[in-house]
Design a protein around this motif. Structure first.
Motif, PDB file in Angstrom:
ATOM      1  N   PRO A 116       0.827  -1.215   0.000  1.00  0.00           N
ATOM      2  CA  PRO A 116       0.000   0.000   0.000  1.00  0.00           C
ATOM      3  C   PRO A 116       0.858   1.259   0.000  1.00  0.00           C
ATOM      4  CG  PRO A 116       0.106  -0.919   2.186  1.00  0.00           C
ATOM      5  CD  PRO A 116       0.796  -1.903   1.282  1.00  0.00           C
ATOM      6  N   GLU A 117       0.308   2.297  -0.615  1.00  0.00           N
ATOM      7  CA  GLU A 117       0.964   3.613  -0.641  1.00  0.00           C
ATOM      8  C   GLU A 117       0.040   4.594   0.070  1.00  0.00           C
ATOM      9  OE1 GLU A 117       2.723   6.716  -3.988  1.00  0.00           O
ATOM     10  OE2 GLU A 117       1.897   4.789  -4.612  1.00  0.00           O
ATOM     11  N   TYR A 118       0.535   5.200   1.147  1.00  0.00           N
ATOM     12  CA  TYR A 118      -0.283   6.099   1.968  1.00  0.00           C
ATOM     13  C   TYR A 118       0.025   7.552   1.617  1.00  0.00           C
ATOM     14  CZ  TYR A 118      -1.067   1.858   4.627  1.00  0.00           C
ATOM     15  OH  TYR A 118      -1.411   0.591   4.988  1.00  0.00           O
ATOM     16  N   PHE A 119      -1.015   8.381   1.588  1.00  0.00           N
ATOM     17  CA  PHE A 119      -0.878   9.790   1.238  1.00  0.00           C
ATOM     18  C   PHE A 119      -1.249  10.669   2.427  1.00  0.00           C
ATOM     19  CE2 PHE A 119      -1.517   7.475  -2.681  1.00  0.00           C
ATOM     20  CZ  PHE A 119      -0.515   8.002  -3.496  1.00  0.00           C
ATOM     21  N   PRO A 120      -0.691  11.895   2.474  1.00  0.00           N
ATOM     22  CA  PRO A 120      -0.955  12.804   3.603  1.00  0.00           C
ATOM     23  C   PRO A 120      -2.437  13.096   3.839  1.00  0.00           C
ATOM     24  CG  PRO A 120       0.859  13.635   2.279  1.00  0.00           C
ATOM     25  CD  PRO A 120       0.277  12.463   1.540  1.00  0.00           C
TER      26      PRO A 120
END
Length: 104
Positions: A84-88
């Protein structure tokens, strides 16, 4: 070993049993092992992405479906890993790494 990194398509849909794919994905952690399963959708090759306990979380994107289907059919996909890639802003892109051994 070749690695294809892509997103999981169709994560916002419900499964046939009414479960929400997005809720299943929330239970996964970085590097969770996943499974794939070949099938045909409207006459075209398609590949489901499943948890280890066989709950569907989405599909391989259409642009990779034929390739991954063929590799999987030939038993050349030893494992798939959740990345997974988490964003602000709190959103998540549900990526996977598909490990491919050998050539077709």
């Amino acid at each position: 070993m070749k690695v294809i990194t892509t997103y999981i398509a169709g994560t916002k849909y419900l499964n046939d049993d009414g479960t929400k794919r997005s809720e299943i994905l929330e239970t996964l952690i970085l590097d969770s092992d996943l499974l794939i399963e070949n099938y045909y959708f409207e006459g075209e090759k398609a590949v489901r992405v499943l948890t280890r306990d066989k709950r569907c979380v989405g599909n391989i994107p259409k642009e990779y479906a034929d390739l991954v289907f063929d590799y999987n059919q030939k038993k050349c996909v030893p494992y798939i890993v959740y990345k997974p890639e988490y964003f602000p802003n709190g959103s998540v892109r549900h990526n996977i790494a598909i490990y491919i051994k050998g050539l077709i």
